[in-house]
Motif scaffolding. Structure first.
Motif, PDB file in Angstrom:
ATOM      1  N   PHE A 141      68.892  30.635   0.985  1.00 48.06           N
ATOM      2  CA  PHE A 141      70.114  30.320   0.255  1.00 48.06           C
ATOM      3  C   PHE A 141      70.958  31.564  -0.176  1.00 48.06           C
ATOM      4  N   SER A 142      70.079  32.316  -1.102  1.00 39.11           N
ATOM      5  CA  SER A 142      70.790  33.458  -1.538  1.00 39.11           C
ATOM      6  C   SER A 142      71.244  34.423  -0.544  1.00 39.11           C
ATOM      7  N   MET A 143      72.409  35.102  -0.813  1.00 35.89           N
ATOM      8  CA  MET A 143      73.201  36.124  -0.187  1.00 35.89           C
ATOM      9  C   MET A 143      73.457  37.186  -1.040  1.00 35.89           C
ATOM     10  N   ILE A 144      73.372  38.350  -0.485  1.00 35.90           N
ATOM     11  CA  ILE A 144      73.955  39.458  -1.229  1.00 35.90           C
ATOM     12  C   ILE A 144      75.397  39.601  -0.857  1.00 35.90           C
ATOM     13  N   LEU A 145      76.247  39.781  -2.118  1.00 30.83           N
ATOM     14  CA  LEU A 145      77.699  39.743  -1.645  1.00 30.83           C
ATOM     15  C   LEU A 145      77.965  41.068  -1.740  1.00 30.83           C
ATOM     16  N   SER A 146      77.441  42.324  -2.654  1.00 31.77           N
ATOM     17  CA  SER A 146      77.959  43.516  -2.598  1.00 31.77           C
ATOM     18  C   SER A 146      76.515  44.155  -3.250  1.00 31.77           C
ATOM     19  N   VAL A 147      76.445  45.621  -2.671  1.00 30.47           N
ATOM     20  CA  VAL A 147      75.507  46.600  -3.297  1.00 30.47           C
ATOM     21  C   VAL A 147      76.340  47.805  -3.644  1.00 30.47           C
ATOM     22  N   GLU A 148      76.150  48.097  -4.943  1.00 31.12           N
ATOM     23  CA  GLU A 148      76.793  49.289  -5.544  1.00 31.12           C
ATOM     24  C   GLU A 148      75.803  50.256  -5.959  1.00 31.12           C
ATOM     25  N   TYR A 149      76.046  51.395  -5.222  1.00 35.80           N
ATOM     26  CA  TYR A 149      75.079  52.663  -5.636  1.00 35.80           C
ATOM     27  C   TYR A 149      75.673  53.957  -5.237  1.00 35.80           C
ATOM     28  N   PRO A 150      75.541  54.804  -6.144  1.00 35.17           N
ATOM     29  CA  PRO A 150      75.017  54.512  -7.638  1.00 35.17           C
ATOM     30  C   PRO A 150      75.778  53.933  -8.437  1.00 35.17           C
ATOM     31  N   ALA A 151      75.249  52.864  -9.187  1.00 31.12           N
ATOM     32  CA  ALA A 151      76.007  52.015 -10.193  1.00 31.12           C
ATOM     33  C   ALA A 151      76.609  52.771 -11.273  1.00 31.12           C
ATOM     34  N   GLY A 152      77.809  52.556 -11.737  1.00 28.23           N
ATOM     35  CA  GLY A 152      78.512  52.992 -12.776  1.00 28.23           C
ATOM     36  C   GLY A 152      79.394  53.982 -12.335  1.00 28.23           C
ATOM     37  N   ILE A 178      70.808  50.723  -8.649  1.00 22.44           N
ATOM     38  CA  ILE A 178      71.413  49.933  -7.430  1.00 22.44           C
ATOM     39  C   ILE A 178      71.595  48.454  -8.235  1.00 22.44           C
ATOM     40  N   ARG A 179      73.105  48.306  -8.417  1.00 26.53           N
ATOM     41  CA  ARG A 179      73.412  47.031  -8.729  1.00 26.53           C
ATOM     42  C   ARG A 179      73.896  46.294  -7.635  1.00 26.53           C
ATOM     43  N   ILE A 180      73.223  45.119  -7.631  1.00 24.64           N
ATOM     44  CA  ILE A 180      73.769  43.712  -6.417  1.00 24.64           C
ATOM     45  C   ILE A 180      74.281  42.703  -7.142  1.00 24.64           C
ATOM     46  N   THR A 181      75.165  42.199  -6.183  1.00 28.83           N
ATOM     47  CA  THR A 181      75.716  40.846  -6.582  1.00 28.83           C
ATOM     48  C   THR A 181      75.335  39.884  -5.668  1.00 28.83           C
ATOM     49  N   ASP A 182      74.555  38.905  -6.081  1.00 29.06           N
ATOM     50  CA  ASP A 182      73.924  37.844  -5.069  1.00 29.06           C
ATOM     51  C   ASP A 182      74.260  36.393  -5.665  1.00 29.06           C
TER      52      ASP A 182
END
Length: 228
Positions: free
Chosen positions: A68-79, A115-119
């Motif tokens: 079900f879960s999906m990764i919408l975005s991966v931010e690296y390096p975060a900030g 690493i900042r992910i939005t899922d």
């Protein structure tokens, strides 16, 4: 409306099952199914931070829902400013014997980097709270009530235990009324969510199944008992 009790009150008020053909447990199961369907259309979003460790494989959040879960975005390096959002080809969901994980394909985050992910996650409703937006709560209640009305329409359509013609006609009338109500309630839900009823394609997927019968002994709609 922010709890299971709130949804139960709304559903009871809409379906008006004065004869008590649906048990509390059955109505709760339809509320749960409604929440699951809503999750496909408007999944819950969550931001999680993962600490770098000098490797390239990282555990997914503990509330990640397989299939079900999906990764919408991966931010690296975060900030970073602006945010450094990686392209889809810079990472993947990799699976081995231990399960699924986030694999960084071209980066190796060091200790101290994030690493900042939005899922996406399934929504939940419990006895005291829910993750459903207040603006969508009535729509989800209408969806659950539609499923209840569909079940009641099916019950009255299949009932044939009366030898009195007037009762048979009454059952058929009730079946038609519940079927019409189910259709109206479903349309209210689709209109609110903004879905074309002829092609309701959700952005994510999750399925559920109840292999139990209604209290009157009949299989659930669309979920015949596979043990027979």
């Amino acid at each position: 409306m922010n709890s299971l009790i709130d949804f139960q009150i709304k559903v009871d008020a809409v379906i008006k099952d004065d004869a008590g053909k649906l048990s509390t447990a059955e109505k709760e199961s339809f509320i749960s199914e409604g929440v699951s369907r809503y999750s496909k259309h408007r999944p819950q979003r969550k931001v999680s931070d993962i600490a770098g460790n000098g490797g390239y494989d990282y555990s997914l959040p503990s509330d990640w829902v397989r299939d079900f879960s999906m990764i919408l975005s991966v931010e690296y390096p975060a900030g970073s400013r602006p945010a450094n959002i990686l392209g889809d080809k810079d990472w993947e969901i990799y699976e081995d014997s231990a399960g699924q994980k986030l694999r960084m394909l071209y980066s190796t985050p060091n200790t101290g980097e994030t690493i900042r992910i939005t899922d996406t996650l399934l929504h939940s409703v419990n006895i005291s709270s829910s993750t459903i937006a207040a603006s969508d709560a009535d729509a989800v209640a209408n969806l659950a009530a539609s499923l209840c009305c569909e079940a009641l329409a099916n019950y009255y359509a299949q009932t044939a235990d009366s030898n009195i013609q007037a009762d048979v006609v009454n059952y058929r009338t009730k079946s038609s009324e519940y079927a019409a109500r189910a259709s109206r309630l479903m349309k209210l839900y689709y209109d609110h969510i903004g879905i074309d009823e002829s092609s309701p394609h959700p952005p994510a997927g999750a399925t559920g199944n109840w292999d139990t019968n209604y209290q009157w002994g009949q299989d659930r709609i669309g979920h015949p008992n596979r043990l027979r």
